[in-house]
Design a protein around this motif. Structure first.
Motif, mmCIF file in Angstrom:
data_model
loop_
_atom_site.group_PDB
_atom_site.id
_atom_site.type_symbol
_atom_site.label_atom_id
_atom_site.label_comp_id
_atom_site.label_asym_id
_atom_site.label_seq_id
_atom_site.Cartn_x
_atom_site.Cartn_y
_atom_site.Cartn_z
ATOM 1 N N SER A 149 -34.609 -6.234 -68.946
ATOM 2 C CA SER A 149 -33.610 -5.390 -69.594
ATOM 3 C C SER A 149 -34.317 -4.391 -70.496
ATOM 4 C CB SER A 149 -32.644 -6.254 -70.413
ATOM 5 O OG SER A 149 -31.624 -5.466 -70.986
ATOM 6 N N PRO A 150 -33.938 -3.110 -70.465
ATOM 7 C CA PRO A 150 -34.632 -2.099 -71.273
ATOM 8 C C PRO A 150 -34.673 -2.467 -72.751
ATOM 9 C CG PRO A 150 -33.152 -1.044 -69.717
ATOM 10 C CD PRO A 150 -32.864 -2.515 -69.647
ATOM 11 N N GLY A 151 -35.848 -2.308 -73.353
ATOM 12 C CA GLY A 151 -36.018 -2.613 -74.762
ATOM 13 C C GLY A 151 -36.376 -4.051 -75.050
ATOM 14 N N ARG A 152 -36.289 -4.896 -74.027
ATOM 15 C CA ARG A 152 -36.704 -6.298 -74.152
ATOM 16 C C ARG A 152 -37.682 -6.548 -73.023
ATOM 17 N NH1 ARG A 152 -33.449 -8.862 -77.880
ATOM 18 N NH2 ARG A 152 -35.169 -7.932 -79.023
ATOM 19 N N TYR A 153 -38.850 -7.089 -73.328
ATOM 20 C CA TYR A 153 -39.944 -7.004 -72.373
ATOM 21 C C TYR A 153 -40.222 -8.296 -71.617
ATOM 22 C CZ TYR A 153 -40.377 -2.758 -75.030
ATOM 23 O OH TYR A 153 -40.085 -1.568 -75.642
ATOM 24 N N ALA A 154 -39.601 -9.391 -71.991
ATOM 25 C CA ALA A 154 -39.769 -10.641 -71.255
ATOM 26 C C ALA A 154 -38.865 -10.651 -70.033
ATOM 27 C CB ALA A 154 -39.453 -11.831 -72.152
ATOM 28 N N VAL A 155 -39.157 -11.545 -69.105
ATOM 29 C CA VAL A 155 -38.303 -11.757 -67.940
ATOM 30 C C VAL A 155 -37.221 -12.773 -68.307
ATOM 31 C CG1 VAL A 155 -38.235 -12.715 -65.601
ATOM 32 C CG2 VAL A 155 -40.073 -11.147 -66.266
ATOM 33 N N HIS A 156 -35.975 -12.471 -67.926
ATOM 34 C CA HIS A 156 -34.853 -13.307 -68.372
ATOM 35 C C HIS A 156 -34.082 -13.982 -67.246
ATOM 36 C CE1 HIS A 156 -35.176 -12.002 -72.573
ATOM 37 N NE2 HIS A 156 -35.504 -10.838 -72.059
ATOM 38 N N ASP A 157 -34.196 -13.502 -66.004
ATOM 39 C CA ASP A 157 -33.496 -14.110 -64.874
ATOM 40 C C ASP A 157 -32.006 -14.276 -65.152
ATOM 41 O OD1 ASP A 157 -35.477 -14.425 -62.840
ATOM 42 O OD2 ASP A 157 -36.428 -15.941 -64.088
ATOM 43 N N PHE A 158 -31.331 -13.140 -65.268
ATOM 44 C CA PHE A 158 -29.903 -13.148 -65.575
ATOM 45 C C PHE A 158 -29.065 -13.776 -64.463
ATOM 46 C CE2 PHE A 158 -31.532 -9.364 -67.950
ATOM 47 C CZ PHE A 158 -31.323 -9.866 -69.218
ATOM 48 N N ALA A 159 -29.637 -13.960 -63.277
ATOM 49 C CA ALA A 159 -28.890 -14.564 -62.168
ATOM 50 C C ALA A 159 -28.455 -15.988 -62.465
ATOM 51 C CB ALA A 159 -29.733 -14.537 -60.892
ATOM 52 N N LYS A 160 -29.060 -16.625 -63.462
ATOM 53 C CA LYS A 160 -28.725 -18.024 -63.755
ATOM 54 C C LYS A 160 -27.271 -18.202 -64.146
ATOM 55 C CE LYS A 160 -30.384 -17.735 -68.571
ATOM 56 N NZ LYS A 160 -30.794 -16.322 -68.483
ATOM 57 N N ASN A 161 -26.619 -17.132 -64.616
ATOM 58 C CA ASN A 161 -25.226 -17.235 -65.055
ATOM 59 C C ASN A 161 -24.226 -16.730 -64.023
ATOM 60 O OD1 ASN A 161 -25.619 -18.412 -67.611
ATOM 61 N ND2 ASN A 161 -26.250 -16.442 -68.462
ATOM 62 N N VAL A 162 -24.690 -16.375 -62.826
ATOM 63 C CA VAL A 162 -23.831 -15.873 -61.755
ATOM 64 C C VAL A 162 -23.352 -17.037 -60.888
ATOM 65 C CG1 VAL A 162 -23.778 -14.435 -59.667
ATOM 66 C CG2 VAL A 162 -24.971 -13.621 -61.717
ATOM 67 N N TYR A 163 -22.046 -17.028 -60.529
ATOM 68 C CA TYR A 163 -21.523 -18.055 -59.639
ATOM 69 C C TYR A 163 -20.315 -17.520 -58.881
ATOM 70 C CZ TYR A 163 -18.044 -18.937 -63.371
ATOM 71 O OH TYR A 163 -17.047 -18.809 -64.307
ATOM 72 N N ASP A 164 -19.853 -18.291 -57.887
ATOM 73 C CA ASP A 164 -18.698 -17.939 -57.049
ATOM 74 C C ASP A 164 -18.890 -16.547 -56.430
ATOM 75 O OD1 ASP A 164 -16.261 -18.233 -55.814
ATOM 76 O OD2 ASP A 164 -15.075 -17.676 -57.580
ATOM 77 N N VAL A 165 -20.023 -16.359 -55.750
ATOM 78 C CA VAL A 165 -20.359 -15.068 -55.153
ATOM 79 C C VAL A 165 -19.789 -14.999 -53.741
ATOM 80 C CG1 VAL A 165 -22.229 -13.466 -54.607
ATOM 81 C CG2 VAL A 165 -22.496 -15.113 -56.477
ATOM 82 N N ARG A 166 -19.119 -13.873 -53.417
ATOM 83 C CA ARG A 166 -18.511 -13.695 -52.094
ATOM 84 C C ARG A 166 -18.769 -12.275 -51.612
ATOM 85 N NH1 ARG A 166 -12.755 -17.021 -52.676
ATOM 86 N NH2 ARG A 166 -13.583 -18.668 -54.046
ATOM 87 N N PHE A 167 -18.854 -12.138 -50.278
ATOM 88 C CA PHE A 167 -19.140 -10.854 -49.670
ATOM 89 C C PHE A 167 -18.124 -10.594 -48.562
ATOM 90 C CE2 PHE A 167 -23.021 -12.999 -50.978
ATOM 91 C CZ PHE A 167 -23.570 -12.089 -51.863
ATOM 92 N N ALA A 168 -17.665 -9.350 -48.456
ATOM 93 C CA ALA A 168 -16.707 -8.973 -47.422
ATOM 94 C C ALA A 168 -16.996 -7.551 -46.967
ATOM 95 C CB ALA A 168 -15.274 -9.089 -47.933
ATOM 96 N N ASP A 169 -16.516 -7.212 -45.764
ATOM 97 C CA ASP A 169 -16.658 -5.841 -45.299
ATOM 98 C C ASP A 169 -15.488 -5.001 -45.796
ATOM 99 O OD1 ASP A 169 -14.460 -6.380 -43.667
ATOM 100 O OD2 ASP A 169 -15.665 -6.552 -41.832
ATOM 101 N N GLY A 170 -15.413 -3.755 -45.348
ATOM 102 C CA GLY A 170 -14.380 -2.858 -45.843
ATOM 103 C C GLY A 170 -12.971 -3.270 -45.497
ATOM 104 N N ARG A 171 -12.808 -4.159 -44.515
ATOM 105 C CA ARG A 171 -11.476 -4.636 -44.113
ATOM 106 C C ARG A 171 -11.159 -6.023 -44.659
ATOM 107 N NH1 ARG A 171 -12.616 -3.864 -37.867
ATOM 108 N NH2 ARG A 171 -14.540 -4.771 -38.683
ATOM 109 N N GLY A 172 -12.082 -6.576 -45.457
ATOM 110 C CA GLY A 172 -11.828 -7.873 -46.068
ATOM 111 C C GLY A 172 -12.395 -9.050 -45.319
ATOM 112 N N ALA A 173 -13.061 -8.809 -44.177
ATOM 113 C CA ALA A 173 -13.643 -9.914 -43.417
ATOM 114 C C ALA A 173 -14.923 -10.397 -44.102
ATOM 115 C CB ALA A 173 -13.940 -9.468 -41.993
ATOM 116 N N ALA A 174 -15.105 -11.710 -44.119
ATOM 117 C CA ALA A 174 -16.254 -12.279 -44.813
ATOM 118 C C ALA A 174 -17.560 -11.877 -44.147
ATOM 119 C CB ALA A 174 -16.135 -13.802 -44.855
#
Length: 547
Positions: free
Chosen positions: A61-86
């Motif tokens: 993150s700009p202004g902070r120089y360590a690595v933080h791995d923000f992905a640790k707080n991400v959950y319930d990830v879903r992907f779909a196309d433009g018509r809503g198909a998974a």
């Protein structure tokens, strides 16, 4: 300088057109369960080229120089196309999702947890959403130049307003960013924050300065605080002779002074984040010190920028040997501007000098590494977390503190050599003219970032003595020596006194005795006319002394 105190929503006049021929990346941020410290995000990508869509969650993150791995707080990830198909995504590393099988459009939805109010992370609760973009927003590789649209959907019944440097859109909850870099550098506060605004004439421009303060204090306290911030903003300008050309002609201070906040400050291109568990009433000068530091960054590091940090890499640690200058010189000017603005006294600034010089001269770490080498350790110390014990007490000195001590020494040395005609302000202004003022190819970019050689060349030009510049860098920046503070401070009517000579900290060798820097008035005499003049030119408002 005219001040207007307003309690209305922010209005920005800057609204760059969306890049021609490129579909914007669209974000929608909503808060169906703020009581669970969560936010829901939907992202839409259109007009995609063939092949996998490489989605990423930032690790830096700009202004902070360590690595933080923000992905640790991400959950319930879903992907779909433009018509809503998974759609299916390959998840090779914790911060990577490669979406395959799309036909040109992808919609991503996910939830993210956040419960830390500071300059780096994300915080959601029933009172506000405090958003650092890298900690919250996925993004796609290869689409960094595309414009971005952002819509906020506050919780039902919440009277939240938006404070941000993002560009206002068609309604109070719609915003845009010209590109990925600007989006990631744009923090957001959604809350019922109190709002204050003032303007300052700056040649042909009149930038607008805004304070959005989420706090537990009174309107009267905030009004007084705003007047103090205005004095800081005016005095900082005197160092460089002008304000940066803020995109949108505005700069926003985003402050959360709340009992559950973590003390922090974080610079951004046209805004800063200020957080503290203390209040304006209990810690006014401490909060103003952070304001002064972060606002100085609008020039130094946001626009006068090390080449090693430009452009910022959001997937890896960002290593720079110039942080003694980017952060350290800013740490020197923070309290100096408070003094020049009349918000602190000479004795207060002497105490600041005492702390910075003592830290450097007594630390065993100075025998191990130079200020340049300390700067390159930032990814290991700036917000980094470890479970094993490190030996940094004996091998490390903060580049903030060491850089501030170098700035003090260089300022006094330049004044001493020239009898006050050349100062550190001249050095900063020269760097601004060459590396900051020219700007960048697009908002959020710097076209002429500096190197260590550029910093030395600028000192040679300002001082008129290349040999002096070479010697100063070799001894005090890339070497481990300290300037003769006692002799230099004496010119300004300060005395350097030993404190508890020979005393050591448990388990740590002392590289030098601790000292106290005090005005000669406290040592029993009045300053001479020459000492008073030297001090006045150094510590008084530059608008009056012409530095």
């Amino acid at each position: 300088m005219a001040r207007r105190i307003l309690r209305v929503a922010f209005v920005l006049l800057w609204a760059p057109a969306l890049a021609l021929g490129q579909a914007p990346v669209s974000y929608r941020l909503s808060f169906p369960e703020p009581e669970h410290r969560s936010m829901q995000i939907r992202i839409r990508f259109d007009d995609l080229p063939p092949g996998p869509l490489e989605l990423r969650m930032s690790r830096s993150s700009p202004g902070r120089y360590a690595v933080h791995d923000f992905a640790k707080n991400v959950y319930d990830v879903r992907f779909a196309d433009g018509r809503g198909a998974a759609l299916r995504a390959i998840h090779p590393r914790p911060h990577e999702w490669n979406v395959i099988g799309h036909t040109g459009s992808v919609e991503v939805t996910y939830r993210i947890f956040g419960d830390r109010v500071d300059g780096t992370y994300l915080a959601i609760d029933g009172t506000h959403a405090h958003i650092n973009a890298p900690a919250a927003l996925m993004w796609a590789r290869g689409l960094e130049a595309r414009p971005v649209a952002v819509r906020f959907l506050p919780p039902a019944g919440a009277s939240w307003r938006v404070a941000t440097q993002l560009v206002p859109g068609a309604d109070p909850l719609a915003y845009t960013a010209p590109n990925f870099q600007y989006l990631m550098d744009s923090p957001v506060e959604l809350s019922g924050a109190a709002l204050r605004t003032f303007t300052v004439r700056d040649g042909p421009r009149t930038p607008v300065f805004r304070l959005a303060v989420h706090h537990t204090g009174t309107d009267a306290e905030l009004d007084t605080f705003t007047a103090d911030v205005e004095r800081i903003v005016g005095e900082a300008r005197q160092v460089f002779g002008e304000y940066p050309p803020f995109e949108g002609n505005s700069y926003t201070f985003i402050a959360d002074y709340l009992p559950w906040a973590v003390g922090d400050g974080m610079e951004h291109r046209n805004s800063s984040v200020l957080t503290s568990a203390s209040s304006i009433r209990s810690n006014r000068l401490g909060l103003l010190d952070t304001v002064s530091h972060e606002f100085f960054h609008a020039w130094n590091v946001e626009r006068i920028r090390p080449r090693a940090l430009e452009p910022f890499d959001f997937e890896e640690a960002n290593v720079s040997g110039e942080l003694w200058f980017a952060e350290g010189f800013t740490s020197y000017y923070g309290p100096l501007i408070l003094r020049r603005a009349g918000l602190t006294q000479t004795a207060d600034f002497a105490a600041e000098m005492t702390d910075m010089v003592n830290t450097v001269r007594t630390s065993p770490g100075r025998q191990v590494r130079s200020a340049e080498e300390m700067s390159r350790l930032a990814p290991l110390v700036d917000g980094a977390a470890y479970v094993d014990r490190a030996n940094f007490d004996n091998t490390y000195v903060s580049y903030y503190t060491w850089g501030a001590a170098i700035a003090l020494g260089l300022d006094l040395t330049l004044r001493d050599r020239s009898n006050g005609r050349v100062t550190l302000d001249h050095y900063m202004r020269a760097l601004w003219e060459t590396h900051g003022k020219p700007g960048g190819k697009a908002p959020g970019y710097v076209d002429n970032p500096y190197t260590m050689a550029d910093l030395e060349a600028a000192l040679a030009a300002v001082s008129g003595d290349a040999a002096f510049a070479d010697d100063f860098f070799a001894r005090y920046i890339q070497g481990r020596e300290l300037v003769d503070y006692e002799r230099l401070l004496a010119r300004a009517g300060f005395v350097v006194q030993p404190v508890s000579p020979g005393q050591a900290r448990a388990g740590q060798p002392i590289a030098g005795p601790r000292i106290a820097i005090v005005p000669v008035e406290q040592a029993g005499r009045e300053p001479t006319a020459d000492e008073r003049r030297f001090r006045e030119r150094w510590l008084s408002s530059t608008s009056r002394n012409g530095s």
